[in-house]
Design a protein around this motif. Structure first.
Motif, mmCIF file in Angstrom:
data_model
loop_
_atom_site.group_PDB
_atom_site.id
_atom_site.type_symbol
_atom_site.label_atom_id
_atom_site.label_comp_id
_atom_site.label_asym_id
_atom_site.label_seq_id
_atom_site.Cartn_x
_atom_site.Cartn_y
_atom_site.Cartn_z
ATOM 1 N N HIS A 1 0.884 -0.995 -0.192
ATOM 2 C CA HIS A 1 -0.234 0.143 -0.641
ATOM 3 C C HIS A 1 0.195 1.253 -0.213
ATOM 4 N N ILE B 1 1.261 5.813 -0.708
ATOM 5 C CA ILE B 1 0.382 7.334 -1.822
ATOM 6 C C ILE B 1 1.783 7.678 -2.618
ATOM 7 N N SER C 1 -4.300 12.830 2.604
ATOM 8 C CA SER C 1 -4.242 11.431 2.574
ATOM 9 C C SER C 1 -4.185 9.961 3.009
ATOM 10 N N MET D 1 -5.317 7.144 4.710
ATOM 11 C CA MET D 1 -5.366 5.419 3.778
ATOM 12 C C MET D 1 -4.395 4.461 5.348
ATOM 13 N N LYS E 1 -2.325 1.322 -4.271
ATOM 14 C CA LYS E 1 -1.379 2.748 -4.919
ATOM 15 C C LYS E 1 -1.892 3.454 -5.232
ATOM 16 N N LEU E 2 -2.290 4.674 -4.432
ATOM 17 C CA LEU E 2 -2.917 5.782 -5.086
ATOM 18 C C LEU E 2 -1.961 6.877 -5.772
#
Length: 367
Positions: A177, A179, A327, A331, A345-346
């Protein structure tokens, strides 16, 4: 007193011995009185009070005035660990980390999480990094950490191994995970903008760390190359500098001079993949006497809110560290609450800022 703990201050020795008992106790259990503990450890009551305050700061006990000392709720004593590989005191690379750290700490504290920060690397003090790793490992082994955010690298093998083996909810580097910003989209957008402005002789400057290869940086270079080819522009290797690291003082200065002096024909557009390069590039531009933007139009990455000076017209593609931190905190909380997080994956967008160049248009890398 246990001889193995004598390297610590006296109150820390008492705290370490009490910590073992506390971790084996139930939430709400009452500890012996200060007087009783003083007799048991053969230390003064002041030393015991300091030990209990030390444990209170760790979230292990609650000091209730007039009632005594009680074992704290395990959830209340756990911490969210923020781990950064770039220290905010780094003269060139620390500004982004500092802003993200400040805002993440705020957003997590606002949600009633205890937050502790570990700096995996320090710009000059090796001992600081060593003690930081030891503290992190101890808290990890004592199950005092409930979630991890892992920021910018690099990290040595010990940090990597400890983080990867922790099994804790983790966001960021070394995790599935993550960002980040659409840096590949940023490069494509920058090239398109220069082409739209009639600049077809485009130079490109970015960086990489040969000790810690970054596949995204390689993809940025590929995106630049492919877009030039797609538009029928010649790719001149003399105008590309992607083989240096921004942490080196002066990174960008020599590279810009090399690009400009490489041949009689000069580039009329320049894309900078990272804002940390801009100050040294600007110094070289001024020394050489390049006319901006008549002779050379510059598009650069920039961080929103940074106190960067632009001595000549420059088009910026801004990313927002505050939006990143907000963010990321959101998350990570979802991961710690065992909620489904999608996408894993943002990528955050970016915005254009520049004199007469789509200022405030909200144009993003998703285009």
């Amino acid at each position: 007193m246990d001889h193995s703990v004598k390297r610590f201050a006296l109150h820390e020795q008492v705290a370490r011995l009490l910590r073992t008992e506390i971790l084996g106790s139930k939430s709400g259990d009452r500890l012996d009185s200060i007087t009783a503990l003083s007799k048991r450890f053969s230390v003064s009551e002041i030393t015991v009070r300091n030990a209990l305050l030390f444990l209170s700061n760790e979230g292990l006990v609650e000091l209730r005035h007039g009632s005594g000392t009680f074992v704290a709720d395990p959830k209340a004593r756990q911490q969210v660990a923020l781990i950064f590989g770039v220290h905010p005191q780094h003269p060139r690379l620390g500004l982004f980390s500092l802003r993200v750290w400040e805002r993440m700490h705020f957003h997590l504290s606002e949600r009633n999480y205890r937050v502790h920060t570990y700096w995996a690397r320090h710009p000059s003090e090796t001992k600081s990094a060593e003690s930081c790793y030891g503290e992190f490992l101890e808290n990890l082994n004592q199950h005092r950490i409930c979630g991890l955010y892992v920021g910018q690298g690099p990290f040595d093998d010990r940090w990597r191994a400890a983080i990867e083996q922790s099994g804790l909810p983790t966001l960021g580097n070394l995790s599935e995970h993550s960002i980040g910003f659409d840096v590949i989209g940023l490069v494509r957008a920058g090239v398109r903008h220069l082409l739209e402005m009639g600049r077809r002789k485009i130079a490109f400057m970015d960086y990489h760390d040969p000790m810690f290869p970054d596949p995204v940086k390689g993809s940025c270079w590929k995106a630049f190359r492919d877009l030039l080819r797609e538009h029928g522009c010649e790719l001149r290797k003399e105008w590309v500098r992607v083989d240096f690291h921004p942490s080196v003082a002066g990174a960008g200065y020599a590279e810009l001079r090399e690009i400009w002096m490489a041949r009689d024909e000069k580039p009329n557009g320049l894309l900078l993949g990272d804002d940390v390069l801009f100050p040294d590039v600007a110094t070289a531009v001024i020394e050489i006497g390049i006319k901006i933007p008549d002779e050379l139009m510059i598009v650069t990455h920039a961080n929103k809110g940074a106190t960067q000076l632009y001595p000549f017209p420059t088009t910026r593609i801004e990313t927002d560290p505050d939006a990143f931190a907000q963010s990321a905190a959101k998350m990570l909380v979802r991961l710690m609450n065992k909620e489904t997080v999608a996408p894993r994956k943002l990528l955050l967008p970016f915005e254009w800022v520049g004199k007469g160049n789509r200022s405030g248009s909200g144009f993003s890398g998703s285009r």
